[in-house]
Write a protein that holds these residues in place. Structure first.
Motif, PDB file in Angstrom:
ATOM      1  N   THR A 168       0.828  -1.202   0.000  1.00  0.00           N
ATOM      2  CA  THR A 168       0.000   0.000   0.000  1.00  0.00           C
ATOM      3  C   THR A 168       0.861   1.250   0.000  1.00  0.00           C
ATOM      4  O   THR A 168       0.607   2.192  -0.760  1.00  0.00           O
ATOM      5  CB  THR A 168      -0.940   0.002   1.224  1.00  0.00           C
ATOM      6  OG1 THR A 168      -1.731  -1.179   1.203  1.00  0.00           O
ATOM      7  CG2 THR A 168      -1.837   1.222   1.235  1.00  0.00           C
ATOM      8  N   ALA A 220       1.146   4.028  -2.928  1.00  0.00           N
ATOM      9  CA  ALA A 220       0.842   5.434  -2.635  1.00  0.00           C
ATOM     10  C   ALA A 220       1.988   6.339  -3.068  1.00  0.00           C
ATOM     11  O   ALA A 220       1.767   7.407  -3.647  1.00  0.00           O
ATOM     12  CB  ALA A 220       0.561   5.608  -1.150  1.00  0.00           C
ATOM     13  N   ARG A 264       0.834   8.251  -6.222  1.00  0.00           N
ATOM     14  CA  ARG A 264       0.234   9.447  -5.609  1.00  0.00           C
ATOM     15  C   ARG A 264      -1.289   9.395  -5.639  1.00  0.00           C
ATOM     16  O   ARG A 264      -1.963  10.414  -5.653  1.00  0.00           O
ATOM     17  CB  ARG A 264       0.717  10.718  -6.298  1.00  0.00           C
ATOM     18  CG  ARG A 264       2.186  10.962  -6.214  1.00  0.00           C
ATOM     19  CD  ARG A 264       2.473  11.850  -5.060  1.00  0.00           C
ATOM     20  NE  ARG A 264       3.866  12.263  -5.060  1.00  0.00           N
ATOM     21  CZ  ARG A 264       4.581  12.240  -3.971  1.00  0.00           C
ATOM     22  NH1 ARG A 264       4.061  11.839  -2.846  1.00  0.00           N
ATOM     23  NH2 ARG A 264       5.825  12.639  -4.001  1.00  0.00           N
ATOM     24  N   SER A 265      -1.826   8.184  -5.650  1.00  0.00           N
ATOM     25  CA  SER A 265      -3.274   8.004  -5.684  1.00  0.00           C
ATOM     26  C   SER A 265      -3.708   7.211  -4.455  1.00  0.00           C
ATOM     27  O   SER A 265      -3.443   6.007  -4.363  1.00  0.00           O
ATOM     28  CB  SER A 265      -3.686   7.259  -6.958  1.00  0.00           C
ATOM     29  OG  SER A 265      -5.039   6.873  -6.877  1.00  0.00           O
ATOM     30  N   PRO A 266      -4.388   7.851  -3.499  1.00  0.00           N
ATOM     31  CA  PRO A 266      -4.850   7.124  -2.321  1.00  0.00           C
ATOM     32  C   PRO A 266      -5.806   5.985  -2.671  1.00  0.00           C
ATOM     33  O   PRO A 266      -5.755   4.919  -2.057  1.00  0.00           O
ATOM     34  CB  PRO A 266      -5.555   8.186  -1.476  1.00  0.00           C
ATOM     35  CG  PRO A 266      -5.031   9.492  -1.973  1.00  0.00           C
ATOM     36  CD  PRO A 266      -4.678   9.284  -3.404  1.00  0.00           C
TER      37      PRO A 266
END
Length: 104
Positions: free
Chosen positions: A74, A78, A82-84
């Motif tokens: 995870t 991330a 850069r995408s939660p």
């Protein structure tokens, strides 16, 4: 009064809804009184991360090695994307895949 409105589950849901909106309203009303500089302001800026960490760490430790692998995947997703949302999907996918293979 309809009987459904006296159901304990309905009362709990209504109470939580009222509490949620009361907290939001309280936050809006108190926002102007919070300090903009100093140690308290710095602590308040870090609060969301600390709360998230408090929710994640117990889940990771409960899963043991699988939790560590999923948390690492995870974090890597991330950092790289850069995408939660993608990071959450990767972490849940690791856990789901391991469980589907009988490893979790």
């Amino acid at each position: 009064m309809p009987e459904i409105l006296l159901d304990p589950l309905v009362l709990i849901i209504a109470g939580v809804a009222v509490g949620t909106y009361a907290l939001r309203l309280g936050g809006l009303l108190l926002a102007d009184r919070l300090p903009r500089k100093g140690a308290i302001a710095a602590g308040l800026e870090r609060l969301p991360g600390i709360v998230l960490l408090a929710l994640v760490v117990p889940a990771v430790t409960d899963l043991g090695l699988l939790g560590i692998v999923a948390a690492t995947a995870t974090a890597a997703a991330a950092i790289l994307s850069r995408s939660p949302l993608l990071a959450m999907v990767v972490g849940a996918g690791v856990v789901a895949g391991a469980r589907a293979l009988g490893w979790g």
